[in-house]
Write an enzyme that holds these catalytic residues in place. Structure first.
Site, PDB file in Angstrom:
ATOM      1  N   CYS A 161      -3.061  -2.224 -19.343  1.00  0.00           N
ATOM      2  CA  CYS A 161      -3.070  -1.352 -18.160  1.00  0.00           C
ATOM      3  C   CYS A 161      -2.185  -0.137 -18.374  1.00  0.00           C
ATOM      4  CB  CYS A 161      -2.613  -2.133 -16.930  1.00  0.00           C
ATOM      5  SG  CYS A 161      -3.843  -3.284 -16.284  1.00  0.00           S
TER       6      CYS A 161
ATOM      7  N   LEU B 130       1.279   0.154  13.319  1.00  0.00           N
ATOM      8  CA  LEU B 130       0.893   0.379  11.922  1.00  0.00           C
ATOM      9  C   LEU B 130       0.203  -0.862  11.381  1.00  0.00           C
ATOM     10  CD1 LEU B 130       0.977   1.880   9.173  1.00  0.00           C
ATOM     11  CD2 LEU B 130       3.311   0.979   8.874  1.00  0.00           C
ATOM     12  N   LEU B 131      -0.994  -0.693  10.857  1.00  0.00           N
ATOM     13  CA  LEU B 131      -1.737  -1.768  10.212  1.00  0.00           C
ATOM     14  C   LEU B 131      -1.663  -1.587   8.701  1.00  0.00           C
ATOM     15  CD1 LEU B 131      -3.836  -4.131  10.120  1.00  0.00           C
ATOM     16  CD2 LEU B 131      -5.622  -2.347  10.221  1.00  0.00           C
TER      17      LEU B 131
ATOM     18  N   SER C 182       2.558  -2.899  -6.988  1.00  0.00           N
ATOM     19  CA  SER C 182       1.767  -1.670  -7.017  1.00  0.00           C
ATOM     20  C   SER C 182       2.635  -0.580  -7.620  1.00  0.00           C
ATOM     21  CB  SER C 182       1.290  -1.284  -5.608  1.00  0.00           C
ATOM     22  OG  SER C 182       2.387  -1.150  -4.725  1.00  0.00           O
TER      23      SER C 182
ATOM     24  N   CYS D 208      -1.472  -6.399   2.710  1.00  0.00           N
ATOM     25  CA  CYS D 208      -0.040  -6.121   2.887  1.00  0.00           C
ATOM     26  C   CYS D 208       0.854  -6.728   1.817  1.00  0.00           C
ATOM     27  CB  CYS D 208       0.411  -6.616   4.258  1.00  0.00           C
ATOM     28  SG  CYS D 208       0.185  -8.400   4.499  1.00  0.00           S
ATOM     29  N   GLY D 209       0.307  -7.567   0.930  1.00  0.00           N
ATOM     30  CA  GLY D 209       1.133  -8.167  -0.104  1.00  0.00           C
ATOM     31  C   GLY D 209       2.255  -9.006   0.480  1.00  0.00           C
ATOM     32  N   TRP D 210       3.437  -8.863  -0.102  1.00  0.00           N
ATOM     33  CA  TRP D 210       4.593  -9.637   0.358  1.00  0.00           C
ATOM     34  C   TRP D 210       5.373  -8.920   1.467  1.00  0.00           C
ATOM     35  CZ3 TRP D 210       3.127  -9.737  -4.848  1.00  0.00           C
ATOM     36  CH2 TRP D 210       2.799 -11.000  -5.354  1.00  0.00           C
TER      37      TRP D 210
ATOM     38  N   GLN E 202       1.174 -15.020  -0.424  1.00  0.00           N
ATOM     39  CA  GLN E 202       1.813 -13.803   0.070  1.00  0.00           C
ATOM     40  C   GLN E 202       2.158 -13.940   1.547  1.00  0.00           C
ATOM     41  OE1 GLN E 202      -0.941 -10.655  -1.018  1.00  0.00           O
ATOM     42  NE2 GLN E 202       0.114 -10.308  -2.950  1.00  0.00           N
TER      43      GLN E 202
END
Length: 389
Positions: free
Chosen positions: A359, A169-170, A135, A174-176, A200
């Site tokens: 992108c 914390l949520l 990200s 969450c990725g890696w 992941q």
């Protein structure tokens, strides 16, 4: 297949004449625009005219992937030129309907997510930084490395959330897992990550074990729609680059699901690719890179948040930071190009290189943006008075 004449193609490409470039076709060179050309489009085979009229990006993108179209010069510079003239692109909404609007069922969205994020941890590790952050980074200076920018980004998010020891914390999508790892190590929080990517989850669990954080962090394969029935509540919620995958019809459901697990007065940080207006997306990107992906507009997201009585505390644009992040990713990708090509094939490598550069060009031209929104569930009068806490 209806092929198009040389003159038809040249006439079609003349709509992109803001800056000069050359087109090589059947041994002839044609100048588009006025002045010295900054790159050359080399056409090796004809293009199906129906494809070109149906979608500019699909026709030209597929031709590039297959090697039928090549760029002599800098690929990013060429794409930056074309993306700066997106209004000239053609896209037949009726013909592209099934591509633009895919099923929003849990099973299909899990399949769409897996098609991108489960390509393989070894693949992503070749061109992401050591944090494995996929990200937008945050560049405090022009000379920051990609790793420094990703660390900066995570630290900036955690500071915005105003964390305290033993808070919960949520992380939705969450990725890696780097963000939750830093939150546990730096702030002593108890974190839960959810993802639809098995690859992941596997790597995140390995990291948790290696770092001895099993008593602080857990990760689960879970659809955000299952959060309300989880019976859990959290002091803070964060979601980085995930809402783009839920579909426009489900934005409200995503916010409602988040609201259901956030404690009153709790903070929610939403980090997402955004747009000025609501549109269905790019056909080539949806077919080959992010099936089912949909970019929200900033205004529709803020309106939906307000409908659920979320209070917007802070909005920050990181558009230029994502442009720089993508340029770093593409550099890393091409430094490992031979290795990736041996494993994934030539067409995949050309496709992915096109994706990263396209992108970067869309962010550079402001076609899309990146926003972080900090929100509270109801009123929170306990936060510091200044923005820079």
């Amino acid at each position: 297949m209806k092929l198009i004449s040389d003159q038809y193609l040249i006439t079609y490409l003349q709509r992109f004449d803001q800056y000069p470039f050359e087109v090589k076709l059947h041994g002839k060179t044609h100048l588009i625009g006025e002045g010295n050309p900054v790159f050359t489009v080399s056409m090796k085979e004809e293009i199906d005219s129906s494809k070109l009229l149906s979608s500019t990006s699909l026709a030209l993108g597929e031709a590039y992937m297959k090697g039928n179209l090549d760029i002599e010069g800098d690929l990013f510079q060429a794409l930056d030129h074309f993306m700066g003239q997106m209004a000239a692109f053609t896209a037949d909404q009726k013909k592209l309907k099934t591509l633009f609007f895919t099923s929003l069922s849990k099973k299909n969205q899990e399949r769409e997510v897996a098609s991108h994020y489960d390509i393989g941890n070894d693949f992503y590790s070749l061109w992401l930084d050591d944090t494995m952050s996929y990200s937008c980074g945050y560049f405090k200076t022009e000379n920051d490395t990609l790793y420094e920018a990703q660390c900066n980004k995570v630290e900036r998010i955690l500071k915005k959330l105003c964390l305290k020891k033993d808070m919960t914390l949520l992380d939705i999508g969450c990725g890696w897992g780097y963000l939750l790892i830093r939150a546990a190590e730096e702030y002593g929080v108890k974190g839960v990550g959810i993802t639809l990517s098995a690859e992941q989850k596997k790597e995140f669990e390995r990291r948790i074990e290696v770092l001895g954080l099993s008593d602080r962090i857990t990760v689960e394969l879970m659809d955000y729609r299952d959060l309300p029935k989880s019976g859990r509540t959290f002091d803070r919620v964060v979601s980085v680059g995930m809402v783009e995958h839920v579909g426009r019809e489900n934005y409200d459901l995503f916010i409602k699901s988040t609201e259901s697990v956030l404690k009153p007065g709790g903070l929610f940080l939403l980090h997402f690719i955004s747009a000025l207006r609501e549109y269905p997306g790019d056909p080539w990107m949806k077919k080959y890179i992010f099936p089912g992906g949909m970019v929200p507009s900033l205004r529709e997201m803020i309106k939906l948040l307000s409908d659920h009585k979320f209070y917007v505390l802070d909005v920050e644009s990181l558009r230029r930071h994502y442009y720089k992040t993508l340029r770093h990713w593409d550099q890393n990708f091409n430094e490992n190009r031979d290795q990736i090509e041996k494993k994934m094939g030539t067409e995949f490598v050309r496709m992915w290189d096109l994706y990263l550069n396209a992108c970067a060009a869309t962010f550079h031209n402001g076609i899309i943006d990146l926003h972080q929104i900090l929100i509270s569930k109801g009123i929170n009068n306990e936060l510091p008075l200044t923005r820079w806490y």
